[in-house]
Design a protein around this motif. Structure first.
Motif, PDB file in Angstrom:
ATOM      1  N   TYR A  19       0.829  -1.202   0.000  1.00 52.51           N
ATOM      2  CA  TYR A  19       0.000   0.000   0.000  1.00 52.51           C
ATOM      3  C   TYR A  19       0.868   1.259   0.000  1.00 52.51           C
ATOM      4  O   TYR A  19       0.637   2.184  -0.764  1.00 52.51           O
ATOM      5  CB  TYR A  19      -0.918   0.019   1.232  1.00 52.51           C
ATOM      6  CG  TYR A  19      -1.927  -1.098   1.239  1.00 52.51           C
ATOM      7  CD1 TYR A  19      -2.954  -1.108   0.317  1.00 52.51           C
ATOM      8  CD2 TYR A  19      -1.852  -2.119   2.161  1.00 52.51           C
ATOM      9  CE1 TYR A  19      -3.896  -2.117   0.312  1.00 52.51           C
ATOM     10  CE2 TYR A  19      -2.787  -3.138   2.170  1.00 52.51           C
ATOM     11  CZ  TYR A  19      -3.811  -3.134   1.246  1.00 52.51           C
ATOM     12  OH  TYR A  19      -4.722  -4.136   1.249  1.00 52.51           O
ATOM     13  N   LEU A  20       1.859   1.228   0.866  1.00 53.13           N
ATOM     14  CA  LEU A  20       2.711   2.409   0.986  1.00 53.13           C
ATOM     15  C   LEU A  20       3.475   2.654  -0.322  1.00 53.13           C
ATOM     16  O   LEU A  20       3.516   3.777  -0.826  1.00 53.13           O
ATOM     17  CB  LEU A  20       3.690   2.217   2.150  1.00 53.13           C
ATOM     18  CG  LEU A  20       4.529   3.435   2.495  1.00 53.13           C
ATOM     19  CD1 LEU A  20       3.652   4.614   2.877  1.00 53.13           C
ATOM     20  CD2 LEU A  20       5.495   3.117   3.630  1.00 53.13           C
ATOM     21  N   GLY A  22       2.698   1.627  -3.343  1.00 51.98           N
ATOM     22  CA  GLY A  22       1.746   2.062  -4.361  1.00 51.98           C
ATOM     23  C   GLY A  22       1.406   3.531  -4.198  1.00 51.98           C
ATOM     24  O   GLY A  22       1.392   4.295  -5.158  1.00 51.98           O
ATOM     25  N   GLY A  23       1.170   3.933  -2.956  1.00 55.12           N
ATOM     26  CA  GLY A  23       0.844   5.331  -2.678  1.00 55.12           C
ATOM     27  C   GLY A  23       1.973   6.262  -3.081  1.00 55.12           C
ATOM     28  O   GLY A  23       1.745   7.319  -3.653  1.00 55.12           O
ATOM     29  N   LEU A  24       3.211   5.839  -2.809  1.00 54.84           N
ATOM     30  CA  LEU A  24       4.359   6.671  -3.169  1.00 54.84           C
ATOM     31  C   LEU A  24       4.428   6.853  -4.684  1.00 54.84           C
ATOM     32  O   LEU A  24       4.708   7.943  -5.174  1.00 54.84           O
ATOM     33  CB  LEU A  24       5.661   6.045  -2.648  1.00 54.84           C
ATOM     34  CG  LEU A  24       5.773   5.982  -1.115  1.00 54.84           C
ATOM     35  CD1 LEU A  24       7.093   5.337  -0.684  1.00 54.84           C
ATOM     36  CD2 LEU A  24       5.663   7.375  -0.496  1.00 54.84           C
ATOM     37  N   PHE A  25       4.148   5.787  -5.435  1.00 52.29           N
ATOM     38  CA  PHE A  25       4.149   5.903  -6.901  1.00 52.29           C
ATOM     39  C   PHE A  25       3.042   6.834  -7.389  1.00 52.29           C
ATOM     40  O   PHE A  25       3.257   7.651  -8.285  1.00 52.29           O
ATOM     41  CB  PHE A  25       3.982   4.522  -7.551  1.00 52.29           C
ATOM     42  CG  PHE A  25       5.283   3.807  -7.775  1.00 52.29           C
ATOM     43  CD1 PHE A  25       6.138   4.213  -8.795  1.00 52.29           C
ATOM     44  CD2 PHE A  25       5.666   2.743  -6.972  1.00 52.29           C
ATOM     45  CE1 PHE A  25       7.340   3.568  -9.009  1.00 52.29           C
ATOM     46  CE2 PHE A  25       6.875   2.086  -7.171  1.00 52.29           C
ATOM     47  CZ  PHE A  25       7.720   2.500  -8.197  1.00 52.29           C
ATOM     48  N   ILE A  26       1.848   6.708  -6.794  1.00 52.13           N
ATOM     49  CA  ILE A  26       0.740   7.590  -7.189  1.00 52.13           C
ATOM     50  C   ILE A  26       1.135   9.046  -6.959  1.00 52.13           C
ATOM     51  O   ILE A  26       0.984   9.905  -7.829  1.00 52.13           O
ATOM     52  CB  ILE A  26      -0.541   7.256  -6.388  1.00 52.13           C
ATOM     53  CG1 ILE A  26      -1.021   5.843  -6.722  1.00 52.13           C
ATOM     54  CG2 ILE A  26      -1.641   8.274  -6.665  1.00 52.13           C
ATOM     55  CD1 ILE A  26      -2.145   5.342  -5.821  1.00 52.13           C
ATOM     56  N   GLY A  27       1.694   9.300  -5.764  1.00 49.70           N
ATOM     57  CA  GLY A  27       2.103  10.662  -5.435  1.00 49.70           C
ATOM     58  C   GLY A  27       3.196  11.153  -6.366  1.00 49.70           C
ATOM     59  O   GLY A  27       3.195  12.308  -6.799  1.00 49.70           O
ATOM     60  N   LEU A  28       4.126  10.254  -6.714  1.00 51.98           N
ATOM     61  CA  LEU A  28       5.219  10.613  -7.614  1.00 51.98           C
ATOM     62  C   LEU A  28       4.667  11.015  -8.978  1.00 51.98           C
ATOM     63  O   LEU A  28       5.124  11.988  -9.590  1.00 51.98           O
ATOM     64  CB  LEU A  28       6.173   9.420  -7.747  1.00 51.98           C
ATOM     65  CG  LEU A  28       7.539   9.691  -8.342  1.00 51.98           C
ATOM     66  CD1 LEU A  28       8.309  10.693  -7.491  1.00 51.98           C
ATOM     67  CD2 LEU A  28       8.344   8.388  -8.449  1.00 51.98           C
ATOM     68  N   GLY A  29       3.655  10.258  -9.442  1.00 51.03           N
ATOM     69  CA  GLY A  29       3.029  10.598 -10.719  1.00 51.03           C
ATOM     70  C   GLY A  29       2.446  11.998 -10.693  1.00 51.03           C
ATOM     71  O   GLY A  29       2.675  12.799 -11.603  1.00 51.03           O
ATOM     72  N   VAL A  30       1.708  12.306  -9.636  1.00 51.04           N
ATOM     73  CA  VAL A  30       1.109  13.639  -9.499  1.00 51.04           C
ATOM     74  C   VAL A  30       2.197  14.707  -9.419  1.00 51.04           C
ATOM     75  O   VAL A  30       2.115  15.761 -10.056  1.00 51.04           O
ATOM     76  CB  VAL A  30       0.212  13.695  -8.237  1.00 51.04           C
ATOM     77  CG1 VAL A  30      -0.230  15.117  -7.951  1.00 51.04           C
ATOM     78  CG2 VAL A  30      -0.997  12.796  -8.416  1.00 51.04           C
ATOM     79  N   ALA A  31       3.272  14.404  -8.651  1.00 50.35           N
ATOM     80  CA  ALA A  31       4.344  15.383  -8.459  1.00 50.35           C
ATOM     81  C   ALA A  31       5.075  15.645  -9.774  1.00 50.35           C
ATOM     82  O   ALA A  31       5.380  16.795 -10.109  1.00 50.35           O
ATOM     83  CB  ALA A  31       5.318  14.891  -7.395  1.00 50.35           C
ATOM     84  N   VAL A  32       5.348  14.581 -10.547  1.00 46.25           N
ATOM     85  CA  VAL A  32       6.050  14.737 -11.825  1.00 46.25           C
ATOM     86  C   VAL A  32       5.239  15.638 -12.757  1.00 46.25           C
ATOM     87  O   VAL A  32       5.767  16.557 -13.391  1.00 46.25           O
ATOM     88  CB  VAL A  32       6.290  13.352 -12.484  1.00 46.25           C
ATOM     89  CG1 VAL A  32       6.614  13.495 -13.965  1.00 46.25           C
ATOM     90  CG2 VAL A  32       7.404  12.609 -11.765  1.00 46.25           C
ATOM     91  N   GLY A  80       0.081   2.235 -17.425  1.00 45.88           N
ATOM     92  CA  GLY A  80       0.923   2.044 -16.239  1.00 45.88           C
ATOM     93  C   GLY A  80       0.468   0.857 -15.414  1.00 45.88           C
ATOM     94  O   GLY A  80       1.284   0.058 -14.940  1.00 45.88           O
TER      95      GLY A  80
END
Lengths: 160, 141
Positions: A19-20, A22-32, A80
């Motif tokens: 979960y963590l 996956g969440g980091l990847f989701i956030g990374l996508g938004v941040a990029v 993705g």
């Protein structure tokens, strides 16, 4: 210690790490996307912006300017997820949740996300990430209601 | 945009949010792992929102000025949240996760995606009608 571990196993039967991560990847996508383009990407506006291709209702035409990148963004989300599932041998998974639940839930989600100006990614990730009070109120509202409804559906014996 | 979307979809699949069953387990309070998805995602996104404007004057790819995503607070936010919550509670799906679910080969999710388009269309049609005929017409948000 043992007591704490029992509680953790109870609350997180599948562990925390997937979960963590996956969440980091989701956030990374938004941040990029934000750092690269200045856009706060939410997933739900795609619904209205894509309708602007097919409908002349003025409400949808407001999204003409952003509709092309939203289609691209959405296709990239699909791709993705496909990359992940192909890489880890999980491709081809299907849900057992009944079609009527998916359809009825989908209709309400479609109405709710547009009236409420965002969804789990727009309000939940972008909004909460930028400490927007509106988003925090929206997320708290839909979380509380969804938990109540899910409990009710389960209590009525609907499964899956 | 594509790179961000790929990461976003990858993360949704990795976090298992693309599976309605997992989301429903969370909403039934049987697996609270989703708290870490949202927590992790908003923390990293928040870092991006914090760093972007400090690293660059404008977005390198579009030249767009960095703005905070602040939406106005009104009754719609609450009403929408309630309707969304009912739908999420019934189905365990939300827009981003539904697209990702299609990516992991879940064809059944098309029911949900079709439903979301119907819902989005219905509210757009209804609101367009309301602001055309209503005396005060709450208009644009």
């Amino acid at each position: 210690m043992v007591g704490l571990q029992l509680v953790a196993a109870d609350l997180f039967p599948r562990g925390v790490l997937p979960y963590l991560l996956g969440g980091l990847f989701i956030g990374l996508g938004v941040a990029v996307i934000y750092v690269g383009t200045g856009i706060s990407a939410g997933a739900s506006t795609f619904l209205e912006s894509t309708l602007s291709y097919a409908s002349s209702v003025p409400r949808f035409q407001r999204y003409r300017a952003s509709r092309d990148w939203r289609v691209l963004f959405t296709l990239s989300i699909v791709a993705g997820a496909a990359m992940y599932s192909l890489a880890f041998g999980e491709f081809g998974w299907t849900t057992d949740v009944q079609p009527w639940r998916l359809l009825a839930g989908g209709v309400l989600v479609g109405v709710g996300t547009r009236v409420g100006k965002g969804c789990t990614s727009g309000h939940g990730v972008c909004g909460v990430g930028s400490a927007s009070r509106t988003s925090i109120v929206n997320v708290a509202t839909f979380l509380a209601v969804a938990i109540g409804v899910a409990q009710l559906v389960a209590a009525l014996g609907v499964s899956p | 945009m594509v790179v961000g979307g790929l990461l976003f979809g990858f993360g949704l699949a990795a976090s298992r949010m693309a599976r309605p069953e997992i989301v429903l387990d969370f909403l039934q309070l049987e697996d609270l792992g989703l708290l870490f998805v949202m927590g992790g995602a908003s923390a990293v996104a928040g870092l991006g929102f914090f760093l972007g404007p400090r690293l660059f004057d404008g977005a390198p790819l579009t030249g767009k000025a960095y703005e905070r995503r602040l939406k106005s607070m009104d009754r719609d936010v609450l009403v929408g949240g309630v309707v969304f919550g009912v739908g999420w509670g019934i189905s365990g799906i939300c827009p981003g996760a539904a697209y990702a679910s299609l990516g992991i080969g879940n064809v059944a999710i098309l029911w949900a995606i079709a439903g979301m388009f119907v819902g989005a269309y219905a509210q757009g049609y209804w609101r367009a009608h309301r602001s055309a005929t209503g005396p005060e017409g709450q208009g644009a948000d």
